[in-house]
Scaffold this active site. Structure first.
Site, PDB file in Angstrom:
ATOM      1  N   ASN A   1       0.842  -1.196   0.000  1.00 43.17           N
ATOM      2  CA  ASN A   1       0.000   0.000   0.000  1.00 43.17           C
ATOM      3  C   ASN A   1       0.876   1.245   0.000  1.00 43.17           C
ATOM      4  O   ASN A   1       1.934   1.301   0.637  1.00 43.17           O
ATOM      5  CB  ASN A   1      -1.015   0.003   1.148  1.00 43.17           C
ATOM      6  CG  ASN A   1      -0.449  -0.326   2.511  1.00 43.17           C
ATOM      7  OD1 ASN A   1       0.613  -0.946   2.631  1.00 43.17           O
ATOM      8  ND2 ASN A   1      -1.150   0.080   3.546  1.00 43.17           N
TER       9      ASN A   1
ATOM     10  N   CYS B   1      -4.097   0.542  -2.549  1.00 47.20           N
ATOM     11  CA  CYS B   1      -3.937  -0.704  -1.791  1.00 47.20           C
ATOM     12  C   CYS B   1      -2.867  -1.615  -2.399  1.00 47.20           C
ATOM     13  O   CYS B   1      -2.624  -1.590  -3.612  1.00 47.20           O
ATOM     14  CB  CYS B   1      -5.248  -1.487  -1.773  1.00 47.20           C
ATOM     15  SG  CYS B   1      -6.558  -0.734  -0.814  1.00 47.20           S
TER      16      CYS B   1
ATOM     17  N   GLU C   1      -2.947  -4.862  -2.937  1.00 45.68           N
ATOM     18  CA  GLU C   1      -3.444  -5.837  -3.920  1.00 45.68           C
ATOM     19  C   GLU C   1      -3.514  -5.207  -5.304  1.00 45.68           C
ATOM     20  O   GLU C   1      -3.139  -5.811  -6.308  1.00 45.68           O
ATOM     21  CB  GLU C   1      -4.852  -6.327  -3.541  1.00 45.68           C
ATOM     22  CG  GLU C   1      -4.959  -7.026  -2.198  1.00 45.68           C
ATOM     23  CD  GLU C   1      -5.295  -6.068  -1.063  1.00 45.68           C
ATOM     24  OE1 GLU C   1      -4.696  -4.976  -0.974  1.00 45.68           O
ATOM     25  OE2 GLU C   1      -6.156  -6.432  -0.254  1.00 45.68           O
TER      26      GLU C   1
ATOM     27  N   CYS D   1     -10.103  -5.114   0.807  1.00 39.16           N
ATOM     28  CA  CYS D   1     -11.223  -4.164   0.801  1.00 39.16           C
ATOM     29  C   CYS D   1     -12.127  -4.421  -0.403  1.00 39.16           C
ATOM     30  O   CYS D   1     -11.763  -5.156  -1.334  1.00 39.16           O
ATOM     31  CB  CYS D   1     -10.704  -2.733   0.786  1.00 39.16           C
ATOM     32  SG  CYS D   1     -10.112  -2.192  -0.828  1.00 39.16           S
TER      33      CYS D   1
HETATM   34  N1  THU Z   1      -5.263  -1.462   2.555  1.00 44.20           N
HETATM   35  C1  THU Z   1      -4.718  -2.283   1.590  1.00 44.20           C
HETATM   36  O1  THU Z   1      -3.588  -2.068   1.143  1.00 44.20           O
HETATM   37  N2  THU Z   1      -5.466  -3.307   1.128  1.00 44.20           N
HETATM   38  C2  THU Z   1      -6.718  -3.598   1.558  1.00 44.20           C
HETATM   39  O2  THU Z   1      -7.375  -4.462   0.991  1.00 44.20           O
HETATM   40  C3  THU Z   1      -7.268  -2.921   2.735  1.00 44.20           C
HETATM   41  C4  THU Z   1      -6.602  -1.655   3.091  1.00 44.20           C
HETATM   42  C5  THU Z   1      -4.478  -0.331   3.047  1.00 44.20           C
HETATM   43  C6  THU Z   1      -4.994   1.012   2.654  1.00 44.20           C
HETATM   44  C7  THU Z   1      -4.400   1.878   3.736  1.00 44.20           C
HETATM   45  O3  THU Z   1      -3.088   2.245   3.348  1.00 44.20           O
HETATM   46  C8  THU Z   1      -4.304   0.969   4.941  1.00 44.20           C
HETATM   47  O4  THU Z   1      -4.434  -0.353   4.456  1.00 44.20           O
HETATM   48  C9  THU Z   1      -5.360   1.218   6.001  1.00 44.20           C
HETATM   49  O5  THU Z   1      -6.628   1.250   5.437  1.00 44.20           O
END
Ligand code: THU
Length: 134
Positions: free
Chosen positions: A47, A58, A60, A89
């Site tokens: 992320n 994110c 993924e 998410c």
């Molecule tokens: N985040 C991800 O990288 N992937 C997800 O599927 C859920 C959330 C990150 C976004 C943000 O930088 C941190 O997690 C907190 O939400």
């Protein structure tokens, strides 16, 4: 090609290693992902946050976009590693669904332990897919 147990653990370990490059000054919640294509290539992602919060990307999606930008669109599995085994998410589920509902999603914690394993279809039931636009 199907993924073996040791290959699953390798995918989790690669995502966990990638976590150290996460750019998370705001949430302090590093996420690492590792995506395995049907051709056996692996793309990692982390992320990347931003002072303008909604511009955050994110882990993924970084991994998926890296793969697509290098000509890979068929995925076997993706591992997602967070401190506490958090789930992908909604936005990432939708982006995964674009490229196939059978992709295996491995959710792991910071110790590299598999917490949950499911397909994209299970993660996002009744998904809107490219089929709907035909
Ligand atoms: N985040 C991800 O990288 N992937 C997800 O599927 C859920 C959330 C990150 C976004 C943000 O930088 C941190 O997690 C907190 O939400």
């Amino acid at each position: 090609m199907t993924i073996t147990q040791p290959e699953k653990q390798t995918l989790i370990n690669l995502a966990n290693d990638a976590r150290q490059h996460a750019y998370v000054p705001y949430s302090k919640y590093p996420v690492g992902a590792a995506l395995r294509t049907k051709t056996g290539r692996i793309f990692t992602g982390v992320n990347v946050e931003n002072a303008a919060y909604p511009q955050t990307m994110c882990a993924e999606r970084v991994a998926i976009f890296k793969a697509v930008s290098e000509g890979e669109k068929e995925f076997e599995a993706i591992s997602v590693v967070t401190e506490n085994g958090g789930s992908p998410c909604g936005g990432c589920r939708q982006v995964l669904a674009e490229f196939g509902l059978e992709t295996l999603v491995l959710i792991a914690n910071k110790k590299g332990e598999l917490v949950k394993e499911m397909t994209v279809k299970e993660l996002l039931p009744a998904a809107f897919t490219p089929e709907h636009l035909k």
